[in-house]
Write an enzyme that holds these catalytic residues in place. Structure first.
Site, PDB file in Angstrom:
ATOM      1  CB  CYS A  87      55.739-114.229  27.052  1.00 30.71           C
ATOM      2  SG  CYS A  87      56.056-113.111  25.678  1.00 30.71           S
ATOM      3  CG  HIS A 174      57.558-107.076  35.022  1.00 26.76           C
ATOM      4  ND1 HIS A 174      57.779-106.558  33.762  1.00 26.76           N
ATOM      5  CD2 HIS A 174      57.074-108.328  34.841  1.00 26.76           C
ATOM      6  CE1 HIS A 174      57.409-107.461  32.860  1.00 26.76           C
ATOM      7  NE2 HIS A 174      56.991-108.541  33.484  1.00 26.76           N
ATOM      8  CD  GLU A 223      60.272-107.839  26.711  1.00 29.74           C
ATOM      9  OE1 GLU A 223      60.582-109.045  26.835  1.00 29.74           O
ATOM     10  OE2 GLU A 223      59.344-107.450  25.970  1.00 29.74           O
ATOM     11  CB  CYS A 232      56.973-105.630  27.773  1.00 28.20           C
ATOM     12  SG  CYS A 232      57.254-106.908  29.014  1.00 28.20           S
ATOM     13  N   GLY A 235      54.837-106.452  31.135  1.00 28.01           N
ATOM     14  CA  GLY A 235      55.294-105.135  31.594  1.00 28.01           C
ATOM     15  C   GLY A 235      54.137-104.163  31.739  1.00 28.01           C
TER      16      GLY A 235
HETATM   17  N1  LIG Z   1      61.729-110.716  28.785  1.00 26.16           N
HETATM   18  C1  LIG Z   1      60.725-111.358  29.649  1.00 26.16           C
HETATM   19  C2  LIG Z   1      59.876-112.380  28.858  1.00 26.16           C
HETATM   20  C3  LIG Z   1      59.029-111.742  27.734  1.00 26.16           C
HETATM   21  C4  LIG Z   1      57.957-110.833  28.260  1.00 26.16           C
HETATM   22  C5  LIG Z   1      57.292-109.913  27.242  1.00 26.16           C
HETATM   23  N2  LIG Z   1      57.663-110.036  25.864  1.00 26.16           N
HETATM   24  C6  LIG Z   1      55.771-109.921  27.402  1.00 26.16           C
HETATM   25  O1  LIG Z   1      55.037-109.676  26.419  1.00 26.16           O
HETATM   26  O2  LIG Z   1      55.309-110.116  28.554  1.00 26.16           O
HETATM   27  C7  LIG Z   1      61.432-112.065  30.822  1.00 26.16           C
HETATM   28  O3  LIG Z   1      62.582-112.474  30.659  1.00 26.16           O
HETATM   29  O4  LIG Z   1      60.787-112.216  31.876  1.00 26.16           O
END
Ligand SMILES: N[C@H](CCC[C@H](N)C(=O)O)C(=O)O
Length: 289
Positions: A87, A174, A223, A232, A235
């Site tokens: 994250c 991703h 997400e 993100c 992301g």
């Molecule tokens: N939803 C993402 C985790 C949070 C990523 C995001 N909040 C960031 O800042 O990288 C997943 O399930 O892989």
């Protein structure tokens, strides 16, 4: 700084927490350095609920390292209670939290272990953090892709329409699509449809690039486990990496998300990718007893 509170076993009662955010991607952070993380998926969902709980995109735990070469471990759970491997906005908030707790000094690198491996953080000044995120992994197997071949650039059929995507893992999965105004699918439909696409049985985070130049990308991310977020971090890393691999952006890019801007630097294969951006403490609290 919140300390382990007198939390009644099996309930959220008395649970101490910090609320933090990184360009609008928000987190509940738990200090589990002395008390092991024990929340159930249902309790995570309740904490993350914006009406019945505190509200957050992800829940983060700060724990002692499991790898002796690391300084801390942090765990990541989406608002639906599902776990993640990395994250980006969250690990910046973890670093800022550690400085506030007196457990890390400014301008001092720390190895933070995550479920997908270590990253290195450095809090540059109050509220600004640089993170060495490791090298992007373009192997489709890293996303549990169920389609044929090993090319990370493929064309999926989404709701009957062809959609070109790039696949990349930053420790979490991703897909990145460059949207076109003329596309048959609106971004509001495309985001969720990519996240839940049948060729990704573990689901994916879906980054939609709305515009880009060699040094700037405008991005929205749907997400996995949390839906549309204001930002993100992984992301932003993923979108830059996909476009850099195609030779469409330079080594240093500003990624503009609805909640703010991140600086992403990547010199290409064989190099680690760096992400730099803000991290803020919003408030600390204790769940009612
Ligand atoms: N939803 C993402 C985790 C949070 C990523 C995001 N909040 C960031 O800042 O990288 C997943 O399930 O892989």
């Amino acid at each position: 700084m919140n300390r382990a509170s007198s939390m009644r076993a099996g309930t959220l009662q008395g649970l101490a927490f910090s609320k933090m955010q990184g360009i609008g991607n928000d987190f509940v952070v738990l200090d589990c350095r002395q008390s092991p993380f024990r929340l159930s998926r249902e309790q995570i969902r309740k904490l993350a609920d914006r009406h019945f709980g505190v509200g957050c995109d992800q829940l983060l735990s700060i724990e002692p390292p499991r790898d002796p070469g690391c300084d801390f471990y942090y765990g990541i759970w989406n608002a639906d209670g599902s776990p993640s491997g990395q994250c980006g906005n969250g690990v910046r908030c973890v670093a800022a939290w550690l400085v506030r707790a007196g457990a890390l000094a400014l301008n001092t690198p720390a190895r933070i272990e995550s479920p997908s491996g270590p990253v290195v953080v450095r809090v540059l000044a109050a509220g600004r953090v640089a993170v060495e995120m490791g090298e992007p992994d373009f192997n489709p197997a890293a996303l549990a892709y169920a389609g044929p071949g090993s090319d990370p650039d493929v064309v999926l059929t989404v709701e009957g329409a062809p959609v070109a995507i790039g696949m990349v893992s930053m420790g979490n999965p991703h897909v990145v699509a460059v949207t076109r105004r003329s596309a048959p699918l609106t971004p509001e439909l495309l985001g969720p449809a990519l996240t839940g696409h049948a060729l990704f049985p573990s689901q994916v985070n879906a980054g939609l690039v709305e515009a880009f130049s060699p040094t700037r990308i405008r991005l929205r991310v749907h997400e996995r486990g949390s839906g549309w977020t204001l930002a993100c971090g992984t992301g932003a890393c993923a979108a830059m990496a996909v476009l850099r691999r195609r030779g469409l952006v330079e080594d240093s890019v500003q990624v503009e998300l609805p909640g703010g801007v991140l600086q992403i630097d990547w010199a290409g294969p064989g190099h680690a990718l760096w992400m730099t951006g803000p991290a803020e403490h919003v408030f600390s609290g204790v769940w009612a007893s």
